[in-house]
Design a protein around this motif. Structure first.
Motif, PDB file in Angstrom:
ATOM      1  N   GLY A  26      66.375  69.097  37.232  1.00  0.00           N
ATOM      2  CA  GLY A  26      66.124  69.375  38.766  1.00  0.00           C
ATOM      3  C   GLY A  26      64.656  69.234  39.357  1.00  0.00           C
ATOM      4  N   LEU A  27      64.704  68.601  40.677  1.00  0.00           N
ATOM      5  CA  LEU A  27      63.506  68.534  41.228  1.00  0.00           C
ATOM      6  C   LEU A  27      63.314  69.618  42.504  1.00  0.00           C
ATOM      7  N   VAL A  28      62.522  70.469  42.274  1.00  0.00           N
ATOM      8  CA  VAL A  28      62.342  71.499  43.359  1.00  0.00           C
ATOM      9  C   VAL A  28      61.563  70.877  44.319  1.00  0.00           C
ATOM     10  N   PHE A  29      61.906  70.802  45.334  1.00  0.00           N
ATOM     11  CA  PHE A  29      61.002  70.194  46.489  1.00  0.00           C
ATOM     12  C   PHE A  29      60.840  70.956  47.724  1.00  0.00           C
ATOM     13  N   PRO A  30      59.849  70.580  48.558  1.00  0.00           N
ATOM     14  CA  PRO A  30      59.561  71.468  49.788  1.00  0.00           C
ATOM     15  C   PRO A  30      60.481  71.061  50.785  1.00  0.00           C
ATOM     16  N   PRO A  31      60.938  71.947  51.784  1.00  0.00           N
ATOM     17  CA  PRO A  31      62.012  71.654  52.679  1.00  0.00           C
ATOM     18  C   PRO A  31      61.048  70.605  53.596  1.00  0.00           C
TER      19      PRO A  31
END
Length: 342
Positions: free
Chosen positions: A62-67
């Protein structure tokens, strides 16, 4: 087509087919070959959910990135691309999950449903409850950046404090005494974004050390905001002769604002900052900058996460990168400072 149909055609139980596919238990060579012949005939491919149930792994990161807001910066896109490429080399897919004020439900689903084997978190905040939550869940994760207390976490970071300071010292060495900082947007600074805060800290401390007159500005992540910010810089202090930017998305607007104001780079005004190299090289003149190694950071993050998978009890490791300032064509001596009424 499913395991039940394969079992029926091969004349074995469903559990035997499951064991043959997952390898959790031994199955005789004859039975395995019979099952494989049926699979080949039917063209069966187990889906990702079935594989995850069978072996407890999703083969997905999973790559959790900012909106994004209006868009992603070039630095962010370079990083995302490098993670996908590096993950593929280890035979992992990448699932993108936005995480922000209005989108943390995606992040919660990622954990609750165990859709991925581990996660890489972008845009770390100094106080980041996502990291605490991951640690409490014993969920493998790598942070891109450092919290205020990074000990005990796995992370890859850029030393924004040292890089911003290096830019200030470079300008001071060229004789500039009145310098501005163009930071990330104000809402990111308020949210505690690590890069914005540490860059600001490095800038102000280096400026104090060199006895400089400085002003600091928050700026939107786009070219129009950059031009507006530059106009404000010159309005607040027309004697300003240089700036350091932590906001690559605003870079084109900063250059445009200088051109509109009749300031030639670098003869009348010097520009430097912390920017990915391929973006520093797209402006004219090319930007003297501490080049952000976004691609390398993505690869290191994937390597650390794969290491965590293989060594779950290993002590936390990290990489702190501090690339040198690459001298290009956007900085020069402050010949005209006194003539502008410093």
């Amino acid at each position: 087509m499913n395991i039940g149909e394969i079992a029926k055609r091969a004349g074995v139980s469903r559990s035997t087919v499951s064991y043959a596919l997952s390898g959790k238990r031994s199955v005789s060579d004859g039975t395995r070959q019979k099952i494989q012949r049926v699979i080949d005939e039917l063209g069966y491919r187990p889906n990702a959910s079935a594989r995850a149930l069978a072996n407890g792994r999703t083969s997905t990161i999973g790559l959790v990135f900012p909106p994004a807001g209006n868009h992603y910066t070039g630095m962010q896109l370079d990083f995302i691309g490098s993670v996908v490429e590096a993950a593929a080399a280890y035979d992992y897919d990448v699932l993108l999950s936005p995480s922000g004020v209005d989108s943390d439900r995606s992040f919660q689903r990622l954990l609750a449903e165990r859709r991925v084997d581990g996660a890489i978190l972008m845009e770390i905040r100094l106080q980041d409850d996502r990291i605490d939550h991951l640690a409490a869940e014993d969920f493998p994760a790598i942070c891109i950046g450092r919290t205020a207390r990074p000990d005990g976490h796995w992370w890859v970071g850029l030393d924004h404090t040292a890089l911003a300071a290096a830019c200030v010292h470079h300008l001071a060495d060229l004789g500039h005494h009145r310098i501005a900082l163009v930071n990330r947007p104000e809402h990111l600074l308020r949210a505690g974004y690590e890069s914005a805060h540490r860059g600001l800290d490095g800038f102000t401390k280096a400026a104090a050390e060199r006895g400089l007159t400085v002003r600091t500005y928050c700026c939107g992540d786009d070219a129009p905001s950059g031009q507006t910010c530059l106009e404000r810089i010159l309005r607040d202090d027309p004697a300003t002769t240089a700036l350091v930017t932590l906001n690559e998305a605003a870079l084109g607007g900063l250059y445009r604002g200088l051109a509109v104001a009749g300031r030639h780079v670098p003869r009348d005004f010097s520009v430097t900052g912390v920017v990915a190299s391929r973006w520093a090289e797209t402006v004219t003149p090319q930007l003297t900058a501490a080049d952000v190694p976004a691609g390398r950071m993505g690869r290191l993050a994937v390597e650390l996460l794969v290491e965590r998978f293989g060594r779950p009890d290993a002590a936390p490791r990290h990489h702190l990168l501090a690339p040198p300032v690459s001298l290009r064509a956007s900085t020069g001596p402050a010949w005209h400072e006194t003539s502008r009424g410093a």
